[in-house]
Design a protein around this motif. Structure first.
Motif: not given
Lengths: 155, 155
Positions: B1-26
């Motif tokens: 799939m080839n994601l850059t480190d920047q992309q991986r980091t952003l995925i986590e950050q956006i993930g956390v934001w959505h978690e805080n808005n009530g969406i489950q982690p995965a």
DNA sequence: AAGTTAGTTCTTAAAATTATGAACTAATGA
DNA sequence: TCATTAGTTCATAATTTTAAGAACTAACTT
């Protein structure tokens, strides 16, 4: 404490709403109680008793709600108890905080635009629109509040 | 799939934001991936692999996000796979849904006003103000969206 | 008919959240 | 000085949430 059944039901409903908005169950019930109660101020023990929760649950919930400025307390001379009450004016600040949260998300979205590499740029347009709308919201929502205050003052 | 480190980091950050808005982690990570990924559409297996989660986690997350209309999928003739993509235009609806949620809360607040029995009526004023502001928001937010659309179209 | 693909479902396990009760503290009062 | 009040803290328990992995299904392929 003497709550009617209607009040108890409302406390639960308001509690659930707050739970869905990320507040922990006991604290969410406290929010419900504080707004539904006939008395504007309640003591630690009144809260514990009214909600049938343990003292530690009450302690946790109250400290959480104090930290998040949902509640505040007042005291009276010669009375060691604290009288907890809702920080009513606080909805204005809560409103601004929500806006700021959106802005935080928008920062991430701008990074997305920089970092990802979509073949067709058309794909970025939707995202740019969203970013632009969030900017617009951030700009206009305070005005909306101001406009309401003005209109409300007159009546 | 080839994601850059920047992309991986952003995925986590956006993930956390959505978690805080009530969406489950995965599911929150899936949201991050879908928006950050170079490809607009991703298959079940690409998602599983890119996020290093199990097939069942992927299945749950995708079905949740389909139900909540965060995602949709397209298919191609002679290809059994589903190609998942963000329902981009959906932020408009999400926005309206947020407004409706507030309105739901407002219904509860009106009940509070009826049910509780505060000695001094002055105490009700703050609540009435809040209710009134929520009404105002409910009324004006759609206009705000419309105004933005107009302004945005011109440029 | 046997195998592959694209997922789903189910049981179980791990992790995180929340609440309890008992023991504690610090201040006040008798 | 001893008791009471107004809480806090801590260890533990209960509950809930989340994810994993294996077994399964349904459609298609060969």
């Amino acid at each position: 404490m003497n709550l009617t059944d209607q009040q108890r039901t409302l406390i639960e409903q308001i509690g659930v709403w707050h739970e869905n908005n990320g507040i922990q169950p006991a604290a969410a019930r406290v929010m419900g109680l504080m707004i539904v109660s006939d008395k504007r101020e309640l003591t630690f023990d009144e809260i514990t008793e009214a909600l049938s929760i343990s003292k530690s649950a009450t302690s946790n919930a109250l400290n959480l709600l104090l930290r998040t400025e949902h509640l505040e307390y007042i005291t009276f001379p010669g009375d060691r108890k604290r009288y907890f009450k809702m920080k009513i004016s606080n909805w204005r600040e809560a409103f601004t905080r929500k806006i700021d949260d959106l802005t935080g998300f928008n920062v991430l979205l701008r990074q997305v635009l920089e970092v990802r590499n979509r073949n067709c740029d058309e794909s970025d347009e939707g995202l740019q629109d969203f970013i632009s709308f969030l900017d617009y919201l951030h700009q206009e929502l305070p005005n909306l509040l101001a406009k309401w205050e003005e209109q409300n003052k007159k009546s």
